[in-house]
Design an enzyme around this catalytic site. Structure first.
Site, short mmCIF file in Angstrom:
data_model
loop_
_atom_site.label_atom_id
_atom_site.label_comp_id
_atom_site.label_asym_id
_atom_site.label_seq_id
_atom_site.Cartn_x
_atom_site.Cartn_y
_atom_site.Cartn_z
N ASP A 171 7.78 -0.37 2.78
CA ASP A 171 6.67 0.20 1.76
C ASP A 171 6.03 1.46 2.22
OD1 ASP A 171 5.29 0.02 -0.36
OD2 ASP A 171 3.42 -1.23 0.43
N ASP B 138 11.81 -1.61 -3.69
CA ASP B 138 11.29 -0.19 -3.54
C ASP B 138 11.90 0.51 -2.54
OD1 ASP B 138 9.28 -1.08 -5.16
OD2 ASP B 138 7.65 -1.36 -4.07
N ASP C 107 -1.40 -7.18 -4.66
CA ASP C 107 -0.65 -6.05 -4.40
C ASP C 107 -1.05 -5.48 -3.14
OD1 ASP C 107 1.21 -6.18 -6.62
OD2 ASP C 107 -0.59 -5.41 -7.95
#
Length: 484
Positions: free
Chosen positions: A273, A311, A458
């Site tokens: 991330d 991601d 999130d």
């Protein structure tokens, strides 16, 4: 677990180079020189189509509509398409009367060429209104003969299935030649983890389920149980798992004992991330290789679905240099190889971001470099909110780029956990989002899945500024139920 048919796969290791933030076009490897002429899997395939080679000299039982003329020429099927057809289906040819079974895997393959550069469409669908399609795949043709292969899992059971080639939607006339058309499936009761199980696994220890058990007196508990905790969703694994082998094995074994299909997320890439709300991951490349190898080994021969590193491919741009980007792609490629080789009854999907993040052509190049040809396909919209139709359009565009550049396509799955109201452009606990359709095969992709756990934050942002990433919030869950 039902006993699977063993499948042997060939190992391909793509080569790649990097330029700027993304990979340049990789070199497509050749199959090993000692590859067998016919694998055990190929020998077990059942052909559903009749006269796909046109060796009889006739077209029947293939049919065509008024905007096309068709006949056999030079041992292939020649289709002359009239000018001024408004829609793809206005010039259509096909074969009907096919039997399809929900959850069973198939491959539509054919060789084709055209007298002009065109984009055509192949479908596998029901032959009666509303002509529900379980495969809709665009492909490009020109004067070079190419072989196309489109795997899919049927979303319905029907004795009235059909294959179509939709060639209209253009001003000028064109001639298309088709040959060696096949629609195959493995014999017996089906193949792959969907056919080996009887539905998706409901995790009794998901964050929502644990919260409901621990808060039975809370007025929100019954709603969260009925709308979220009782639904199948993925279990995420990362550096919070102290014993990855034990944790993965226990989860998959519980699903196997129930004859259900578990969905797992591998989320431990170094620099995860980009250091944002869900930052962390393995401490080094070697640590990640050991971790993902243990992850795959723990699944073993049991059926499973695995989403690899949400991601990570889309976030290549945040890495500071080409060396680190190359390392990340090599680690994901290693993951694809480990899952392919150590978990043969697992369908693995490398994450491909979402519909408005990376262009489809760039994503196709990155997925190729990351090893998507080693596995079942790619995942889209993980932890995001884009509608299924918009995401399917993007997935089809990625496949079109894969096909154009490298000559293959892959299946894709879509995270529908929170896309019921679509996206408002925000990604971190936005207001007004809603639960999407629950996990199923078909529906616009190979599978629609709840990958993100509804109600898990999130990050400390949006409508949950005090809730860390991955922590369950009953307020977030309740708002997803209501769409507020």
């Amino acid at each position: 677990m039902r006993i699977p048919r063993s499948v042997r796969r060939l190992s391909f290791v793509p080569l790649f180079a990097l330029a700027a933030c993304g990979p340049a076009e990789p070199v497509t490897p050749e199959a090993p020189a000692d590859a067998p002429a016919l694998t055990a899997r190929e020998a077990a395939l059942t052909e559903l189509l009749t006269n796909g080679t046109f060796s009889s000299g006739t077209v029947a039982p293939w049919w065509n509509n008024a905007s096309t003329q068709s006949y056999v020429e030079g041992g292939a099927w020649r289709v002359d398409v009239a000018a001024n057809t408004a829609n793809p289906w206005d010039a259509i040819v096909g074969q009907s009367g096919l039997t399809l079974t929900a959850g069973k895997t198939y491959t539509l393959a054919f060789t084709a060429t055209a007298t002009a550069a065109i984009t055509a469409r192949a479908t596998v669908q029901q032959e009666v209104s509303p002509y529900t399609a379980t495969l809709t795949q665009s492909f490009t043709l020109d004067g070079t003969s190419r072989r196309f292969s489109f795997p899919f899992t049927s979303s319905f059971t029907s004795a009235q299935g059909q294959v179509t080639f939709q060639l209209g939607g253009r001003t000028n006339a064109v001639t298309v030649r088709l040959d060696d058309i096949s629609l195959t499936t493995e014999g017996g009761t089906g193949s792959g983890p969907v056919a080996m199980t009887s539905g998706f696994y409901v995790d009794p220890n998901s964050n929502p389920a644990v919260w409901v058990r621990n808060n039975s007196g809370d007025g929100r508990a019954s709603r969260i149980q009925a709308s979220i905790a009782s639904k199948p969703m993925a279990r995420w694994f990362g550096n919070w798992n102290s014993n990855i082998s034990q944790d993965v094995s226990s989860f998959v074994a519980a699903a196997d004992a129930a004859d259900k299909l578990p969905v797992l997320v591998a989320y431990n890439i170094p620099g995860r991330d980009c250091g944002s709300h869900s930052g962390g991951g393995a401490g080094s490349a070697d640590a990640y290789r050991a971790w993902i190898s243990a992850f795959a080994t723990a699944i073993g021969n049991r059926p499973a679905v695995v989403i690899v590193e949400p991601d990570a491919v889309a976030q290549l741009d945040c890495l500071p240099n080409d060396t680190e980007r190359a390392t990340r792609l090599s680690l994901i490629r290693y993951a694809s190889e480990q899952l392919r080789d150590r978990a043969p009854n697992t369908w693995t999907y490398l994450d491909g971001g979402n519909a408005s993040w990376i262009t489809a052509d760039t994503m196709a190049q990155r997925l190729e470099s990351a090893g998507v040809r080693n596995v079942r396909g790619f995942s889209l919209n993980v932890s995001n909110f884009y509608p299924t139709a918009q995401t399917s359009t993007y997935g089809n565009a990625v496949n079109a780029a894969l096909n154009s550049r490298y000559g293959y396509t892959r299946q894709y799955v879509i995270d529908t956990s929170r896309n019921g109201n679509g996206s408002n452009g925000e990604w971190c606990n936005p207001a007004g989002r809603k639960l999407g359709v629950t996990s199923q095969t078909g529906g616009g992709a190979e599978m629609l899945l709840w990958v993100k756990t509804p109600g898990d934050s999130d990050g400390q942002c949006g409508i949950a500024p005090g809730t860390p990433a991955g922590q369950f919030s009953p307020d977030l869950a309740n708002r997803l139920i209501d769409g507020t």
